[in-house]
Design a protein around this motif. Structure first.
Motif, short mmCIF file in Angstrom:
data_model
loop_
_atom_site.label_atom_id
_atom_site.label_comp_id
_atom_site.label_asym_id
_atom_site.label_seq_id
_atom_site.Cartn_x
_atom_site.Cartn_y
_atom_site.Cartn_z
N VAL A 1 0.83 -1.21 0.00
CA VAL A 1 0.00 0.00 0.00
C VAL A 1 0.86 1.26 0.00
N ASP A 2 0.55 2.17 -0.90
CA ASP A 2 1.12 3.51 -0.85
C ASP A 2 0.35 4.27 0.23
N GLU A 3 0.94 4.37 1.41
CA GLU A 3 0.19 4.90 2.57
C GLU A 3 -0.18 6.37 2.39
N THR A 4 0.65 7.11 1.69
CA THR A 4 0.32 8.52 1.43
C THR A 4 -0.93 8.61 0.55
N ALA A 5 -0.98 7.76 -0.47
CA ALA A 5 -2.15 7.76 -1.36
C ALA A 5 -3.41 7.36 -0.60
N LEU A 6 -3.29 6.37 0.28
CA LEU A 6 -4.46 5.95 1.07
C LEU A 6 -4.89 7.08 2.01
N TYR A 7 -3.91 7.72 2.65
CA TYR A 7 -4.22 8.85 3.53
C TYR A 7 -5.01 9.92 2.77
N GLU A 8 -4.54 10.25 1.58
CA GLU A 8 -5.21 11.29 0.79
C GLU A 8 -6.62 10.85 0.38
N ALA A 9 -6.76 9.58 -0.01
CA ALA A 9 -8.08 9.08 -0.44
C ALA A 9 -9.08 9.12 0.72
N LEU A 10 -8.62 8.81 1.93
CA LEU A 10 -9.51 8.84 3.09
C LEU A 10 -9.82 10.28 3.49
N LYS A 11 -8.80 11.09 3.49
CA LYS A 11 -8.96 12.50 3.88
C LYS A 11 -9.95 13.20 2.93
N ALA A 12 -9.88 12.87 1.65
CA ALA A 12 -10.75 13.51 0.65
C ALA A 12 -12.10 12.80 0.53
N LYS A 13 -12.32 11.79 1.40
CA LYS A 13 -13.55 10.99 1.34
C LYS A 13 -13.82 10.40 -0.04
N GLN A 14 -12.72 10.07 -0.72
CA GLN A 14 -12.81 9.41 -2.02
C GLN A 14 -13.29 7.97 -1.84
N ILE A 15 -12.99 7.39 -0.67
CA ILE A 15 -13.51 6.06 -0.33
C ILE A 15 -14.14 6.14 1.06
N GLY A 16 -14.92 5.11 1.40
CA GLY A 16 -15.70 5.17 2.63
C GLY A 16 -14.91 4.96 3.91
N GLY A 17 -13.89 4.11 3.83
CA GLY A 17 -13.13 3.82 5.04
C GLY A 17 -12.10 2.75 4.78
N ALA A 18 -11.29 2.47 5.79
CA ALA A 18 -10.26 1.45 5.64
C ALA A 18 -9.90 0.86 6.99
N TYR A 19 -9.36 -0.35 6.91
CA TYR A 19 -8.83 -1.03 8.10
C TYR A 19 -7.46 -1.59 7.72
N LEU A 20 -6.44 -1.12 8.41
CA LEU A 20 -5.08 -1.59 8.16
C LEU A 20 -4.56 -2.32 9.39
N ASP A 21 -4.09 -3.53 9.17
CA ASP A 21 -3.45 -4.28 10.24
C ASP A 21 -1.94 -4.31 10.03
N VAL A 22 -1.50 -3.93 8.84
CA VAL A 22 -0.07 -4.01 8.48
C VAL A 22 0.38 -2.70 7.86
N PHE A 23 1.68 -2.39 8.04
CA PHE A 23 2.20 -1.08 7.67
C PHE A 23 3.61 -1.20 7.10
N HIS A 24 4.03 -0.16 6.38
CA HIS A 24 5.40 -0.11 5.88
C HIS A 24 6.37 -0.28 7.03
N GLU A 25 6.15 0.54 8.05
CA GLU A 25 7.04 0.48 9.20
C GLU A 25 6.23 0.03 10.40
N GLU A 26 6.71 -1.03 11.05
CA GLU A 26 6.02 -1.53 12.24
C GLU A 26 7.01 -1.61 13.40
N PRO A 27 6.65 -1.15 14.59
CA PRO A 27 5.42 -0.42 14.91
C PRO A 27 5.24 0.84 14.05
N LEU A 28 3.99 1.15 13.76
CA LEU A 28 3.68 2.40 13.06
C LEU A 28 4.19 3.56 13.93
N PRO A 29 5.05 4.43 13.36
CA PRO A 29 5.61 5.50 14.21
C PRO A 29 4.53 6.39 14.82
#
Lengths: 319, 319
Positions: free
Chosen positions: B235-263
């Protein structure tokens, strides 16, 4: 044109009203907002009930013959309405089975996967990951369901799909398809201690009032989760509060309460092992689409034969 | 007695170690804490990996022949380990299917029934009950699953039980039992816009890196929910952040991340339409009971035939 009125206490879509108007020739369709004082005595049919009618207003509904409730339970109807032999009552039993079962499994799965904890941690930017502890799967768990009607059956069906053992409780212990076993309410004590999760779908009746009380909670496993999607009157809320506070049981989810809205002063709000939802477990995505066919079918039957086709409430049982 | 060591980077129960000791005569069972510097070169088998080994330490594992990973994905293994032809790798693929599928449906059901909202309102003693709005049922929804392996198949099975249409995406579009249809990754664009919910179970490989990027999110329904229980690198996390922020999609659930623990500094934490869990979707209630049989079966096979019986990682694919 007669003066007979079909009173719409719940909203219908314009196309739906149009369709009904063509079916019910000679009737006037009136919304609660448009109901004049002189109209009360001409109301013959009600779609939905409204709790704000005063006793005097209820007595003015002299020609009322049928209430099509938009809920499954009708315990909120005043006694003078229920006991009036002139008034037939029908409900929307059945349409709430899917959303209520989805609510039950939403709670169980999200709890077992620690998603509620995750949501709270997220608000503190907290990545806390308990290793191999505190999670549970539904697989091989024992699910006890009070009430083996539409809603109980849908919960049982989904429970089996998650590889659970599902046991039903009903008044006489009769076997119901979809349950691994059924017990009578009087025998429930034998089985309650084996259950990992207990779901109540019980209606509010004289027999169910405060069924879930101190002694009942004492029989449960220390890890048991209790779910009430039936009626609040069935639970002794003080006993449940004490059981949760003392960690006598693992947790609970209540969608229904003695007093709704639950008063802001209630101590239930603060319990961390309790999830509270505001009587929404049966709320439906496309409400008017799901309820309309039932009302329409009954209206046709009422107009043609003077009786209802389906979802008739047995007044002696109250459901 | 040989000096060959079975290194336990993950904990086993005392009875389990006892059982293995009897099987693997002549081997020493050593935990990471007890591993002396001179032991490194005698390690032949590893149960679990430990990310803290330095490159120098890894080079000291001169006789290492087999790593039994305790996870499904093994992308965290260093390249020098993966590419070493002397080292066989096996994983725990399969045992995470149930908990991961339960996590996915916990999120979908609790979201549809507004239980996450209820939890937040409860903390403010707030009984706010939106009438007939904002709820959704899984019934008749379209679920798109990237990855049609064990986990994807379990998600499909449960999805069907909730009366959903379930479509799978895999590399070549081959049909997989339990899916209503399967498409190749290259054809996914044709179907993505029809999906109500999209779940990714994809591993981290060169081909999947940032697959879910700006242009992909633009193809989704405005109400779509995106779930990642695969690997964060997809996942391009910046792109997902923008899509959620702009309400381009309804929502998301992430259990996994580029960097873990998520900073703690990540902007993802603050998104209200995103649920974050700390890489726990595959966590197992009885971890040691579920993983032990796989290790034991492979150990017997390794000792008798010099090869592994099951769950062998294809090093070229990386899973």
């Amino acid at each position: 044109m007669s003066n007979a009125i079909i009173l719409m206490n719940n909203q219908l879509k314009p196309q739906q009203v149009e369709m009904l108007t063509q079916l019910a020739e000679g009737y006037r369709f009136v919304t609660k907002a448009d109901l004049a004082e002189g109209d009360f005595e001409y109301v013959e049919i009600m779609y939905g009930w409204d709790k704000s009618y005063t006793e005097a207003q209820r007595q003015s509904f002299k020609r009322l013959k049928w209430i099509q409730a938009t809920s499954a339970g009708v315990d909120y109807l005043p006694m003078d309405i229920i006991q009036n032999p002139q008034i037939m009552i029908s409900n929307m039993s059945g349409i709430h089975a899917t959303p209520i079962a989805e609510s039950v499994f939403g709670y169980l799965l999200a709890t077992g996967r620690q998603l509620f904890t995750s949501q709270l941690q997220q608000r503190e930017s907290n990545w806390n990951r308990p290793e191999h502890g505190g999670y549970f799967s539904l697989k091989d768990k024992v699910l006890l369901v009070y009430g083996t009607g539409n809603i109980g059956q849908e919960i049982a069906r989904i429970g089996h799909n998650f590889s659970m053992e599902v046991i039903g409780i009903n008044t006489n212990g009769r076997a119901i398809e979809g349950f691994d076993a059924c017990y009578a309410t009087a025998e429930a004590d034998l089985i309650v201690g084996k259950a990992d999760f207990i779901v109540s779908t019980l209606p509010a009746t004289a027999n169910t009032r405060h069924y879930f009380a101190e002694n009942w909670f004492k029989m449960l496993k220390a890890t048991a989760l209790f779910i009430n999607v039936g009626r609040g009157q069935t639970v002794d809320e003080t006993a449940l509060y004490e059981a949760l506070k003392a960690k006598q049981i693992g947790g609970a989810y209540l969608d229904v309460f003695h007093e709704e809205p639950l008063p802001e002063s209630s101590t239930l709000w603060e319990l961390e092992s309790l999830l509270i939802s505001p009587h929404i477990s049966g709320q439906i995505e496309h409400f008017q689409e799901e309820t309309f066919p039932i009302f329409k079918e009954n209206l046709v039957s009422y107009l043609n034969e003077g009786k209802l086709a389906r979802n008739i409430v047995a007044k002696d049982k109250g459901y």
